[in-house]
Motif scaffolding. Sequence first.
Motif, PDB file in Angstrom:
ATOM      1  N   ALA A   5       1.149  -1.487   0.222  1.00 19.09           N
ATOM      2  CA  ALA A   5       0.105  -0.340  -0.010  1.00 19.09           C
ATOM      3  C   ALA A   5       0.658   1.365  -0.193  1.00 19.09           C
ATOM      4  O   ALA A   5       0.505   2.525  -0.634  1.00 19.09           O
ATOM      5  CB  ALA A   5      -1.315   0.076   1.408  1.00 19.09           C
ATOM      6  N   GLU A   6       2.069   1.264   0.282  1.00 13.49           N
ATOM      7  CA  GLU A   6       2.813   2.395   0.761  1.00 13.49           C
ATOM      8  C   GLU A   6       3.854   2.232  -0.400  1.00 13.49           C
ATOM      9  O   GLU A   6       4.415   3.785  -0.141  1.00 13.49           O
ATOM     10  CB  GLU A   6       3.742   2.227   2.346  1.00 13.49           C
ATOM     11  CG  GLU A   6       2.608   2.924   3.343  1.00 13.49           C
ATOM     12  CD  GLU A   6       3.923   2.874   4.715  1.00 13.49           C
ATOM     13  OE1 GLU A   6       3.238   3.937   5.581  1.00 13.49           O
ATOM     14  OE2 GLU A   6       4.190   1.610   5.250  1.00 13.49           O
ATOM     15  N   GLY A   7       3.865   1.880  -1.447  1.00 12.73           N
ATOM     16  CA  GLY A   7       4.650   1.151  -2.500  1.00 12.73           C
ATOM     17  C   GLY A   7       6.177   1.110  -2.291  1.00 12.73           C
ATOM     18  O   GLY A   7       7.530   1.331  -2.865  1.00 12.73           O
ATOM     19  N   ASP A   8       6.422  -0.166  -1.097  1.00 11.97           N
ATOM     20  CA  ASP A   8       8.088  -1.042  -1.007  1.00 11.97           C
ATOM     21  C   ASP A   8       7.708  -2.177  -1.618  1.00 11.97           C
ATOM     22  O   ASP A   8       7.231  -2.664  -0.463  1.00 11.97           O
ATOM     23  CB  ASP A   8       7.931  -0.861   0.475  1.00 11.97           C
ATOM     24  CG  ASP A   8       9.514  -1.112   0.467  1.00 11.97           C
ATOM     25  OD1 ASP A   8       9.879  -1.816  -0.284  1.00 11.97           O
ATOM     26  OD2 ASP A   8       9.841  -0.891   1.715  1.00 11.97           O
ATOM     27  N   LEU A   9       7.699  -2.099  -2.713  1.00  8.30           N
ATOM     28  CA  LEU A   9       7.246  -3.603  -3.681  1.00  8.30           C
ATOM     29  C   LEU A   9       8.514  -4.720  -2.580  1.00  8.30           C
ATOM     30  O   LEU A   9       7.764  -5.751  -2.422  1.00  8.30           O
ATOM     31  CB  LEU A   9       7.584  -3.573  -4.812  1.00  8.30           C
ATOM     32  CG  LEU A   9       8.018  -4.914  -6.199  1.00  8.30           C
ATOM     33  CD1 LEU A   9       6.431  -5.689  -5.554  1.00  8.30           C
ATOM     34  CD2 LEU A   9       8.130  -5.157  -7.190  1.00  8.30           C
ATOM     35  N   PHE A  10       9.966  -4.491  -3.326  1.00  5.10           N
ATOM     36  CA  PHE A  10      11.012  -5.210  -2.282  1.00  5.10           C
ATOM     37  C   PHE A  10      10.919  -5.980  -1.081  1.00  5.10           C
ATOM     38  O   PHE A  10      11.470  -6.892  -1.191  1.00  5.10           O
ATOM     39  CB  PHE A  10      11.932  -4.930  -2.958  1.00  5.10           C
ATOM     40  CG  PHE A  10      12.494  -4.321  -4.054  1.00  5.10           C
ATOM     41  CD1 PHE A  10      12.168  -5.354  -4.786  1.00  5.10           C
ATOM     42  CD2 PHE A  10      12.440  -3.127  -4.598  1.00  5.10           C
ATOM     43  CE1 PHE A  10      11.960  -5.421  -6.792  1.00  5.10           C
ATOM     44  CE2 PHE A  10      12.740  -3.330  -6.341  1.00  5.10           C
ATOM     45  CZ  PHE A  10      12.523  -4.148  -6.490  1.00  5.10           C
ATOM     46  N   ALA A  11      10.439  -4.867  -0.251  1.00  2.00           N
ATOM     47  CA  ALA A  11      10.175  -4.903   1.606  1.00  2.00           C
ATOM     48  C   ALA A  11       9.104  -6.387   1.288  1.00  2.00           C
ATOM     49  O   ALA A  11       9.453  -7.099   2.264  1.00  2.00           O
ATOM     50  CB  ALA A  11       9.819  -3.899   1.917  1.00  2.00           C
ATOM     51  N   ALA A  12       8.006  -5.750   0.557  1.00  2.00           N
ATOM     52  CA  ALA A  12       6.620  -6.606   0.267  1.00  2.00           C
ATOM     53  C   ALA A  12       7.307  -8.057   0.090  1.00  2.00           C
ATOM     54  O   ALA A  12       7.084  -9.629   0.328  1.00  2.00           O
ATOM     55  CB  ALA A  12       6.033  -6.270  -0.165  1.00  2.00           C
ATOM     56  N   GLN A  13       8.109  -7.984  -1.572  1.00  2.00           N
ATOM     57  CA  GLN A  13       8.054  -9.487  -1.703  1.00  2.00           C
ATOM     58  C   GLN A  13       9.196 -10.101  -0.877  1.00  2.00           C
ATOM     59  O   GLN A  13       9.260 -11.536  -0.410  1.00  2.00           O
ATOM     60  CB  GLN A  13       9.553  -9.401  -2.566  1.00  2.00           C
ATOM     61  CG  GLN A  13       9.405 -10.369  -3.995  1.00  2.00           C
ATOM     62  CD  GLN A  13      10.688  -9.988  -4.448  1.00  2.00           C
ATOM     63  OE1 GLN A  13      11.667  -9.219  -5.023  1.00  2.00           O
ATOM     64  NE2 GLN A  13      10.804 -10.628  -5.699  1.00  2.00           N
TER      65      GLN A  13
END
Length: 877
Positions: free
Chosen positions: A380-388
Amino acid sequence: MIEIGRVMRLERHPQLGRRLNSGRRFERLLKPVAVAACSKVIAVAFALAMVASSSVGDSLHPYLSARIALADRDHALAERFIETALMEEPEAVPLLRFAFQVAVESGDRQQAIELAGRLKALDVSSQLLTLVQLVGDLERKRFRRIAQQAEDGSIPVPAIADLAGAWAKHGRGNFDQAQLAFEKAAVTGFRYRTALTQLSLILALEGDFEGANTAMNIAHSDSDEVPADVRLAWAQIRATIHDYDGALALLEDVGGNDDIRSRSDSLRLRIAAGEPVAFDLVSSPQEGLGRLFALAATDPERVLVAEKRLIYARLATALDPTNAVALPLIESLTEAVQDRFLGSTMSQPADALVEFIAERIDADASSPRVRLITLQTHLAEGDLFAAQTIATELFEAGYEDETILLSMLVGDIVKGQHDSIAKVRPALQASEPWSGNLINAWAAMAEGDVAGASAAISLALKSDEDARMVHFQQALALAASGRFESAINILALQGTPTRFLNPEELALLAQLHMQLDSGEAALERLEKLPDETNNHRIAVLLDLRDDIEAGRLVPITLDSPRLGMGEVLATIARRIVADDEGASIERFQLALIYARLAEFLNPDSESYKVQLGELLYDLNYYPLSAESYGQVRLGGRMGRIAAIGKARALREAGDVEASLAALNGDISMQGPSVIVYHQMGDILRFEERYEEARTSYLSALALVEENGEANWRLYYGLGIANERLDDWEQAEPHFRQALELSDGNAYVLNYLGYTMVEKRQDLDEAEELIRKAVEAEPDNGYFVDSLGWVLYRKGKFEEAVLHLKYAAQLVPSDPVIIDHLGDAYWRVGEDQNARLQWQRALSFDPEDELIETINLKLKEGLPAAVEEAPASATNEI
């Protein structure tokens, strides 16, 4: 002057875009604190959504696990989690509030009484707490304490306080004092009919059946409908004084539930057979007050929402477990209340509850549920790699939520890697057969597996979902491989005389024609576009047409597997919003995740950034929304749409000056604009800066070349600004112009009509305008209130009461509507009901001016009715 708070809610609706409706579970909880747009608030939003969906299979902190158990209708499990949580945090007020509410609504009176005492010891107070403690005192026969509380005003509901005090005197053996207290309540308290009915019960308990019958006769002499349970009591009273014919008359056609009808049939047979009848429907003060609570749960005069009706029914059965009125009511209300209760604020400050839940999330940081919440928060905040990173960890632990699979897949594609594609494709296809196959097709293309992509497209076409979208994706794939004519043929088949191509299909068709050097054919496709200056999907087409007409290079914008997959995800996000317009917030959160993933795959797409801005705005993440809009380059149609969106988000975030600066910046770059000046006027008007708002609206109208239907909102806003500036001479013609241009918009009808009522100007026309508004939206409580109010002003008080009662049912917490209902009750002679409504209005945070007015009415009542006489048709103030 019209009450500002009330009309603000009416006027905002036409100007604002689609918003989450007020019935959704969590918006009221999160909105006051979502302005910060911090990870904590977003995490709480996803946690509460997870409660509703019950996804991922392990337990959270006991508090959240209890809410999940309630979502699954497992009350026993919920209570065990609550017990565990209370052992860990015995003085956590939000937790105690939650436990207390669960105990009340599930009927666990002993637990509710205990928790009420614990909350009271922590200086927490509420009406419900006091009523539950009253039940506990009645159970323990603490009649002296109840009588004292009734005297000193400690019981917060005056109607119940009066009668509870009377029953307490009876419980102490002070029968004469109890009778006097009931008689006093009949004159000064709740409603005389209720108080006299209760007096009849206590007289029957004391053996004074003649007096009990007299009290019933007085109470119901002018009533066409006597409640079914009251009929039973009255019939027993009449039978004891040998008025058998009167008793049998009361038992004819008794309504109510099966239990009451069964009791009625049995009593009628006994009386007809000449058997002796004893009065046994009430045997104690506890049962007497139980009947009062049951009446509060069913009485339409009180206009209670379902949650409060259920609570009163629970209190009734706590005092009288066999209460024939309350028991079936509990069964019918529990299911309706359950869904709303899961996301309720439990009457505590939103920021405190968010903080509390956030701390419980942190306490279970290693839980797979919390890890998933954290993953979704990063997306939601735009941090794809932390989510991955989290997604990979959860996937390897055996969890296959779609956000986990998509985070892994998109993360690898953005990095230019293919490590996860083969791993997640089977799981994705299994979890979401239609969309999963579309995403799989592009994943296969990314790996160079053309046959696999074709097979995935074929599987998607076999599903029950939208085949048209699959064909569009198929055309994109053909275009990406250079097969332009085949792609054109597929798209051309989607357009029929009754089904137009959507903006994305039109854009691709025009781009395909340009690859074949057919500019004329491309322009023909874009010939009849609507001039929707606030629609970002149309703006893309208008900009594309400008490029073709100017001879600029027009490439195919979605020409790779990565961009094609992004379009799938963006389209799914649009579909979720379109298909679930009234659905739960968790669906909007899912749409946000899909839109974010699409943006990761195609960060240059300004259309995706605008789509994201809209979703973030709808979810009340205003700073993030402004940030997304702010990434769109200034200038052009898309830049203008983004500037307006950014201005709205900044205004909601509380930064009005930055909001206006965004709009002024667009004007500086692109020149004056009707839509920008209009938006500026709306923002200034919502901030009550009416003089500046009027200037902005006039600037917009100065640019209008032709007064078409689209301009009615300009005149409407200008009319409101002038009306607030007490310039009715200018305001009225603007409202009438808005009415003409909008072909009778209901909000304009209501605003104009209500203002005329307040000004006592041509009440007949005002009624006609308002009736048209109600006809258009019969369940709009504000419109129904306006109708009741114009009837009141015309002296049609009985008719006014009917409409105002319905308005108060539709909008049960609006102080102005409740105040109006109180005024109408006063005019029809129901003084005590009027005072009850005025007291209720004060509990809903009215404006200071209204508080002063209500307090004066509570003290002195209303002036003589002649002072409310209707104005003549030509009378203006």
